[in-house]
Write an enzyme that holds these catalytic residues in place. Structure first.
Site, short mmCIF file in Angstrom:
data_model
loop_
_atom_site.label_atom_id
_atom_site.label_comp_id
_atom_site.label_asym_id
_atom_site.label_seq_id
_atom_site.Cartn_x
_atom_site.Cartn_y
_atom_site.Cartn_z
N HIS A 98 43.22 52.09 42.22
CA HIS A 98 43.16 51.06 43.26
C HIS A 98 44.49 50.97 43.99
O HIS A 98 45.54 51.25 43.43
CB HIS A 98 42.79 49.69 42.68
N HIS A 100 47.01 48.24 45.97
CA HIS A 100 47.33 46.83 46.19
C HIS A 100 47.76 46.66 47.64
O HIS A 100 48.60 47.43 48.13
CB HIS A 100 48.51 46.38 45.32
P1 AMP Z 1 47.37 47.21 38.07
O1 AMP Z 1 48.52 46.63 37.30
O2 AMP Z 1 47.81 48.05 39.23
O3 AMP Z 1 46.40 47.92 37.16
O4 AMP Z 1 46.66 45.98 38.75
C1 AMP Z 1 45.50 45.39 38.26
C2 AMP Z 1 45.32 44.13 39.05
O5 AMP Z 1 44.01 43.68 38.84
C3 AMP Z 1 46.26 42.99 38.62
O6 AMP Z 1 47.08 42.61 39.72
C4 AMP Z 1 45.30 41.89 38.19
O7 AMP Z 1 45.75 40.62 38.58
C5 AMP Z 1 44.01 42.28 38.88
N1 AMP Z 1 42.80 41.83 38.22
C6 AMP Z 1 42.50 41.92 36.90
N2 AMP Z 1 41.28 41.42 36.67
C7 AMP Z 1 40.80 41.01 37.87
C8 AMP Z 1 39.59 40.39 38.30
N3 AMP Z 1 38.61 40.10 37.44
N4 AMP Z 1 39.44 40.11 39.61
C9 AMP Z 1 40.43 40.38 40.49
N5 AMP Z 1 41.59 40.98 40.14
C10 AMP Z 1 41.78 41.29 38.86
#
Ligand code: AMP
Ligand code: ZN
Length: 135
Positions: A98, A100
């Site tokens: 993903h 950001h």
């Molecule tokens: P990463 O550290 O790049 O894997 O980012 C994962 C992101 O997903 C984090 O910023 C979390 O806050 C976000 N996240 C985790 N669970 C959810 C969810 N159920 N809905 C929306 N965002 C989420």
């Protein structure tokens, strides 16, 4: 598969969706770095960017470019960062690739990463090694 983003994509877990098409979904991060912080993910599961097909990355980037002006307009932010945490050591928590999209404003207090300097010749040697390793 026990992947939270796959569950969101399958509709098993709710999200604050901002856009979707056949290949890609975008939704608000549940723990935003700034207001409007959004995530852009492919609907197919790929662990990280390294194993995500180029066409899928391209589809993700198209969605990012599509939603970014809308995010900025609604949040009144003049700028944004695009981030990828690729791999656990880089802070990747959700193993579903993903981007950001993080809206930024002047003086928002979000710090950038500290810079270092290469020693004499170190950068040139490193670049040569990396260039040779590109396949
Ligand atoms: P990463 O550290 O790049 O894997 O980012 C994962 C992101 O997903 C984090 O910023 C979390 O806050 C976000 N996240 C985790 N669970 C959810 C969810 N159920 N809905 C929306 N965002 C989420
Ligand atoms: Zn997944």
């Amino acid at each position: 598969m026990d992947c939270i983003f796959c569950k969101i994509i399958a509709g098993k877990i709710p999200c604050d969706k901002v856009y979707e098409n056949d290949e890609v979904i975008a939704f608000l991060d549940i723990a935003p770095i700034s207001r409007g912080h959004a995530l852009v993910a492919p609907k197919r599961h790929f662990q990280d960017l390294a194993v995500t097909p180029a066409e899928t990355v391209s589809a993700m980037m198209r969605v990012l470019q599509l939603i970014a002006p809308a995010v900025l307009r609604v949040t009144h932010a003049p700028a944004f960062n695009v981030g990828i945490n690729n791999g656990a050591a880089a802070g990747q928590v959700v193993p579903h690739t993903h981007f950001h999209l993080i809206p930024r404003t002047d003086g928002d207090g979000l710090k950038s990463w500290p810079h270092q300097r290469y020693g004499p010749g170190e950068g040139a040697a490193l670049a040569k090694d990396i260039a040779a390793a590109v396949s």
